[in-house]
Design a protein around this motif. Structure first.
Motif, PDB file in Angstrom:
ATOM      1  N   LEU A  10       3.747   7.178   4.985  1.00  0.00           N
ATOM      2  CA  LEU A  10       2.593   7.281   4.102  1.00  0.00           C
ATOM      3  C   LEU A  10       3.056   7.854   2.775  1.00  0.00           C
ATOM      4  CD1 LEU A  10      -0.522   7.045   3.812  1.00  0.00           C
ATOM      5  CD2 LEU A  10      -0.635   9.430   4.583  1.00  0.00           C
ATOM      6  N   ILE A  11       2.778   7.142   1.684  1.00  0.00           N
ATOM      7  CA  ILE A  11       3.210   7.624   0.362  1.00  0.00           C
ATOM      8  C   ILE A  11       2.033   8.008  -0.517  1.00  0.00           C
ATOM      9  CG2 ILE A  11       5.421   6.432   0.388  1.00  0.00           C
ATOM     10  CD1 ILE A  11       4.154   4.296  -1.450  1.00  0.00           C
ATOM     11  N   GLY A  12       0.855   8.003   0.037  1.00  0.00           N
ATOM     12  CA  GLY A  12      -0.317   8.415  -0.714  1.00  0.00           C
ATOM     13  C   GLY A  12      -1.519   7.574  -0.367  1.00  0.00           C
ATOM     14  N   ASN A  13      -2.623   8.264  -0.138  1.00  0.00           N
ATOM     15  CA  ASN A  13      -3.897   7.634   0.145  1.00  0.00           C
ATOM     16  C   ASN A  13      -3.759   6.660   1.316  1.00  0.00           C
ATOM     17  OD1 ASN A  13      -6.617   7.228  -0.171  1.00  0.00           O
ATOM     18  ND2 ASN A  13      -6.425   5.947  -1.985  1.00  0.00           N
ATOM     19  N   MET A  14      -3.702   5.361   1.072  1.00  0.00           N
ATOM     20  CA  MET A  14      -3.571   4.359   2.137  1.00  0.00           C
ATOM     21  C   MET A  14      -2.283   3.549   2.027  1.00  0.00           C
ATOM     22  SD  MET A  14      -7.375   2.887   2.585  1.00  0.00           S
ATOM     23  CE  MET A  14      -8.781   3.974   2.647  1.00  0.00           C
ATOM     24  N   ALA A  15      -1.440   3.909   1.087  1.00  0.00           N
ATOM     25  CA  ALA A  15      -0.207   3.155   0.849  1.00  0.00           C
ATOM     26  C   ALA A  15       0.911   3.625   1.771  1.00  0.00           C
ATOM     27  CB  ALA A  15       0.235   3.312  -0.606  1.00  0.00           C
ATOM     28  N   PHE A  16       1.657   2.660   2.284  1.00  0.00           N
ATOM     29  CA  PHE A  16       2.817   2.947   3.115  1.00  0.00           C
ATOM     30  C   PHE A  16       4.052   2.304   2.500  1.00  0.00           C
ATOM     31  CE2 PHE A  16      -0.530   3.690   6.127  1.00  0.00           C
ATOM     32  CZ  PHE A  16      -0.027   4.668   6.969  1.00  0.00           C
ATOM     33  N   GLU A  17       5.146   3.068   2.456  1.00  0.00           N
ATOM     34  CA  GLU A  17       6.431   2.475   2.105  1.00  0.00           C
ATOM     35  C   GLU A  17       7.140   2.216   3.419  1.00  0.00           C
ATOM     36  OE1 GLU A  17       9.373   3.462  -1.244  1.00  0.00           O
ATOM     37  OE2 GLU A  17      10.169   4.465   0.549  1.00  0.00           O
ATOM     38  N   MET A  18       7.560   0.984   3.579  1.00  0.00           N
ATOM     39  CA  MET A  18       8.210   0.597   4.824  1.00  0.00           C
ATOM     40  C   MET A  18       9.661   0.252   4.583  1.00  0.00           C
ATOM     41  SD  MET A  18       5.262  -1.662   6.546  1.00  0.00           S
ATOM     42  CE  MET A  18       3.565  -1.235   6.215  1.00  0.00           C
ATOM     43  N   ASP A  19      10.468   0.703   5.482  1.00  0.00           N
ATOM     44  CA  ASP A  19      11.871   0.299   5.506  1.00  0.00           C
ATOM     45  C   ASP A  19      11.982  -0.711   6.642  1.00  0.00           C
ATOM     46  OD1 ASP A  19      14.633   0.177   6.412  1.00  0.00           O
ATOM     47  OD2 ASP A  19      14.987   1.812   5.002  1.00  0.00           O
ATOM     48  N   ILE A  20      12.196  -1.964   6.258  1.00  0.00           N
ATOM     49  CA  ILE A  20      12.294  -3.048   7.235  1.00  0.00           C
ATOM     50  C   ILE A  20      13.744  -3.501   7.273  1.00  0.00           C
ATOM     51  CG2 ILE A  20      11.451  -5.323   7.913  1.00  0.00           C
ATOM     52  CD1 ILE A  20       8.980  -4.760   6.114  1.00  0.00           C
ATOM     53  N   ASN A  21      14.456  -3.037   8.281  1.00  0.00           N
ATOM     54  CA  ASN A  21      15.885  -3.370   8.396  1.00  0.00           C
ATOM     55  C   ASN A  21      16.639  -3.147   7.094  1.00  0.00           C
ATOM     56  OD1 ASN A  21      15.556  -4.123  11.090  1.00  0.00           O
ATOM     57  ND2 ASN A  21      15.171  -6.249  10.581  1.00  0.00           N
TER      58      ASN A  21
END
Length: 139
Positions: A10-21
């Motif tokens: 979670l990077i804020g509010n409803m945003a997600f930073e994803m690491d995909i492979n």
């Protein structure tokens, strides 16, 4: 078997930073839905996955058949139903090939093979939403 690993933060509010492979992707929702519009919605990424999956199949078969395609643009139109869960009512895909002396029948066969045999994303999605596609050629 190929494994996919995703680590979402979670990077804020409803945003997600994803690491995909090892690749970074940010998802969010619109301001109207309570987000900050920092990235595409998860459902939009699902459609992008469909484009990427079929696009890789198609370009692989084009290369294998030594077809000289100058360009390929893929356009998707979809509509989400109003009630929850807000799933897609339909997905329409337009594949626009560019090049000289391209065979419509050959390209249509390649797209059909991708959509009906090889593309795993299409195979999963078509179980719950109708997918149609069209092939066009521009010189």
């Amino acid at each position: 078997m190929l494994k996919t690993q995703i680590n979402a933060k979670l990077i804020g509010n409803m945003a997600f930073e994803m690491d995909i492979n090892g690749h970074k992707v940010t998802t969010d929702t619109t301001v109207e839905n309570g987000g900050n519009n920092l990235g595409p919605s998860p459902k939009a990424l699902l459609l992008a996955g469909l484009v990427g999956c079929s696009g890789i199949d198609i370009m692989s078969m084009i290369e294998e058949n030594k077809i000289n395609v100058d360009d390929l643009n893929v356009y998707i139109e979809s509509e989400t139903r109003d009630e929850d869960p807000k799933i897609y009512n339909y997905i329409k895909i337009l594949y626009k090939f560019k090049g000289k002396n391209l065979s419509f029948n050959e390209l249509e066969k390649i797209v059909k093979l991708s959509m009906e045999k090889y593309c795993g994303v299409a195979a999963m999605l078509e179980k719950v939403v109708p997918i149609t596609y069209e092939v066009k050629i521009e010189e």
